[in-house]
Design an enzyme around this catalytic site. Sequence first.
Site, PDB file in Angstrom:
ATOM      1  N   GLU A  76      58.135 -51.287 -17.613  1.00 54.91           N
ATOM      2  CA  GLU A  76      56.930 -52.030 -18.006  1.00 54.91           C
ATOM      3  C   GLU A  76      55.764 -51.039 -18.003  1.00 54.91           C
ATOM      4  O   GLU A  76      54.999 -50.951 -17.066  1.00 54.91           O
ATOM      5  CB  GLU A  76      56.681 -53.180 -17.034  1.00 54.91           C
ATOM      6  CG  GLU A  76      55.593 -54.129 -17.505  1.00 54.91           C
ATOM      7  CD  GLU A  76      55.294 -55.224 -16.502  1.00 54.91           C
ATOM      8  OE1 GLU A  76      54.318 -55.961 -16.734  1.00 54.91           O
ATOM      9  OE2 GLU A  76      56.003 -55.335 -15.487  1.00 54.91           O
ATOM     10  N   HIS A  91      48.335 -52.801 -13.195  1.00 59.24           N
ATOM     11  CA  HIS A  91      48.818 -51.455 -13.476  1.00 59.24           C
ATOM     12  C   HIS A  91      47.693 -50.441 -13.261  1.00 59.24           C
ATOM     13  O   HIS A  91      46.511 -50.744 -13.475  1.00 59.24           O
ATOM     14  CB  HIS A  91      49.336 -51.358 -14.915  1.00 59.24           C
ATOM     15  CG  HIS A  91      50.590 -52.108 -15.162  1.00 59.24           C
ATOM     16  ND1 HIS A  91      51.743 -51.516 -15.632  1.00 59.24           N
ATOM     17  CD2 HIS A  91      50.902 -53.421 -14.993  1.00 59.24           C
ATOM     18  CE1 HIS A  91      52.697 -52.428 -15.753  1.00 59.24           C
ATOM     19  NE2 HIS A  91      52.209 -53.597 -15.366  1.00 59.24           N
ATOM     20  N   LEU A  94      45.920 -60.496  -9.877  1.00 50.93           N
ATOM     21  CA  LEU A  94      47.318 -60.816  -9.609  1.00 50.93           C
ATOM     22  C   LEU A  94      48.170 -59.560  -9.741  1.00 50.93           C
ATOM     23  O   LEU A  94      48.004 -58.776 -10.678  1.00 50.93           O
ATOM     24  CB  LEU A  94      47.826 -61.879 -10.580  1.00 50.93           C
ATOM     25  CG  LEU A  94      47.291 -63.300 -10.386  1.00 50.93           C
ATOM     26  CD1 LEU A  94      47.760 -64.207 -11.525  1.00 50.93           C
ATOM     27  CD2 LEU A  94      47.721 -63.866  -9.045  1.00 50.93           C
ATOM     28  N   ALA A  95      49.085 -59.366  -8.797  1.00 56.48           N
ATOM     29  CA  ALA A  95      49.951 -58.184  -8.777  1.00 56.48           C
ATOM     30  C   ALA A  95      51.400 -58.645  -8.640  1.00 56.48           C
ATOM     31  O   ALA A  95      51.985 -58.616  -7.559  1.00 56.48           O
ATOM     32  CB  ALA A  95      49.557 -57.249  -7.645  1.00 56.48           C
ATOM     33  N   HIS A 154      50.356 -68.144 -12.404  1.00 55.52           N
ATOM     34  CA  HIS A 154      50.138 -67.331 -13.597  1.00 55.52           C
ATOM     35  C   HIS A 154      49.855 -68.183 -14.835  1.00 55.52           C
ATOM     36  O   HIS A 154      49.076 -67.770 -15.705  1.00 55.52           O
ATOM     37  CB  HIS A 154      51.360 -66.449 -13.857  1.00 55.52           C
ATOM     38  CG  HIS A 154      51.452 -65.264 -12.954  1.00 55.52           C
ATOM     39  ND1 HIS A 154      51.855 -65.359 -11.643  1.00 55.52           N
ATOM     40  CD2 HIS A 154      51.177 -63.945 -13.174  1.00 55.52           C
ATOM     41  CE1 HIS A 154      51.830 -64.149 -11.094  1.00 55.52           C
ATOM     42  NE2 HIS A 154      51.427 -63.286 -11.996  1.00 55.52           N
ATOM     43  N   ASN A 184      49.947 -63.945 -19.911  1.00 52.20           N
ATOM     44  CA  ASN A 184      49.334 -63.046 -18.938  1.00 52.20           C
ATOM     45  C   ASN A 184      49.205 -61.636 -19.499  1.00 52.20           C
ATOM     46  O   ASN A 184      50.146 -61.091 -20.067  1.00 52.20           O
ATOM     47  CB  ASN A 184      50.146 -63.027 -17.645  1.00 52.20           C
ATOM     48  CG  ASN A 184      50.163 -64.387 -16.969  1.00 52.20           C
ATOM     49  OD1 ASN A 184      51.198 -65.044 -16.897  1.00 52.20           O
ATOM     50  ND2 ASN A 184      49.019 -64.851 -16.515  1.00 52.20           N
ATOM     51  N   ASP A 237      59.127 -61.854 -12.005  1.00 52.00           N
ATOM     52  CA  ASP A 237      58.155 -60.769 -11.788  1.00 52.00           C
ATOM     53  C   ASP A 237      58.036 -60.499 -10.288  1.00 52.00           C
ATOM     54  O   ASP A 237      56.958 -60.218  -9.774  1.00 52.00           O
ATOM     55  CB  ASP A 237      56.793 -61.128 -12.380  1.00 52.00           C
ATOM     56  CG  ASP A 237      55.913 -59.906 -12.620  1.00 52.00           C
ATOM     57  OD1 ASP A 237      56.440 -58.773 -12.595  1.00 52.00           O
ATOM     58  OD2 ASP A 237      54.691 -60.077 -12.795  1.00 52.00           O
ATOM     59  N   ASP A 274      55.133 -70.279 -12.052  1.00 47.73           N
ATOM     60  CA  ASP A 274      54.849 -70.445 -10.623  1.00 47.73           C
ATOM     61  C   ASP A 274      53.613 -71.285 -10.354  1.00 47.73           C
ATOM     62  O   ASP A 274      53.179 -71.410  -9.201  1.00 47.73           O
ATOM     63  CB  ASP A 274      54.709 -69.085  -9.954  1.00 47.73           C
ATOM     64  CG  ASP A 274      53.569 -68.250 -10.536  1.00 47.73           C
ATOM     65  OD1 ASP A 274      52.950 -68.689 -11.539  1.00 47.73           O
ATOM     66  OD2 ASP A 274      53.287 -67.162  -9.988  1.00 47.73           O
TER      67      ASP A 274
END
Length: 379
Positions: free
Chosen positions: A131, A143, A310-311, A253, A221, A277, A250
């Site tokens: 990714e 990222h 969000l990670a 997201h 997302n 994820d 979830d």
Amino acid sequence: MTRTKAFTGALIHDGHRVHTGHALIVSQAEGCRIVPITDVPEGCEIEALDGGLITPGFVDLQVNGGGGVLFNDDPSVDTLRTIADAHAQLGTAAFLPTLITDTPDRTRAAIDAVASALDDRVPGIVGLHLEGPHLSVSRKGAHDGTLIRAMTDEDMELLVCAAERLPNLKVTIAPENVTLDRMRRLSEAGVILSLGHTDADHATCHAAFDGGVRCVTHLFNAMSQLGSREPGLVGATLERDDVHAGLIADCVHVHPATIRIALAASRAPGGIFLVTDAMAPAGSDIDHFRLNGRDVFRKAERLTLADGTLAGADLEMAKALRVMIDQVGDGIATAVRRATSTPAALLRDTGGAGTLGASTRWAVYLPAGKTVTRRLDAE
């Protein structure tokens, strides 16, 4: 003596459709088969389940970590064993270890680690998902923007060689940093290309799909959104009947109502599949970890950087199924396909995952109304 066991009392989904009034026979030697209750062999050990649902092991094309470890931290066979074991306990039979944007050396190490894990027959691993790093800084999410860069000839050669070494190589890219010619060449080499972390416009996304891109990474997302004057990647995805899209279901997201709207609008609603994820906390009780040198915190079923970005997701596939069935209103038959045979259809080599059959040595049991799973096997 070969052990055989029959499981009764639950609905059975074979990866394509639901069976009622049937039993699942699991044999150490002959795998799984579904038979009418009246055809259970005499002398077979029987376990009566209290309702619920039996499914194939899940297929997850986006797994960053699990069991307290993260693939980016240490792309090694030992790390992959830990992740594989954690996700097997959560019901996942096949997955793509996922390396998010990192250095060229770390990317090469990830490819080598997955190749070695496949040689060592580490259960569950069926390839690799890269990714990044050829994404858009404007849609980088968690990222590291300093590591995002344009694809070079050297990168191309590395990916083509990796596609020859691995049964499945999925790569998330952004048109901002990958030319259309390179997309075509990678697709022809067998790379499963997915658009994600991009601000590309509607026309550019369609051109990428026409050029061999087959998938979209975590729909809604980190991508250009559906607007009144510019439909973006979301709009382009929903218009196609030949593109699959991963979804993180979830309730963090993507809102359940948004998922319902997407399913109603999509020309290929059955092509939307579930991904977790998942990060290091999956299958563990840790409450924080490090990602590219930054702290990620686990709280209230969210994983976030210090600034709230969000990670990844604090998600198990069984919970994603429950969200789709109970909150989105997806039918059981379709929802289970999204976690099994639909993602498997994207792969060049599934290793037999995604359905119940002779090559399947265990199945997943979801008790009625719960998000816990149990492996069903003959042992």
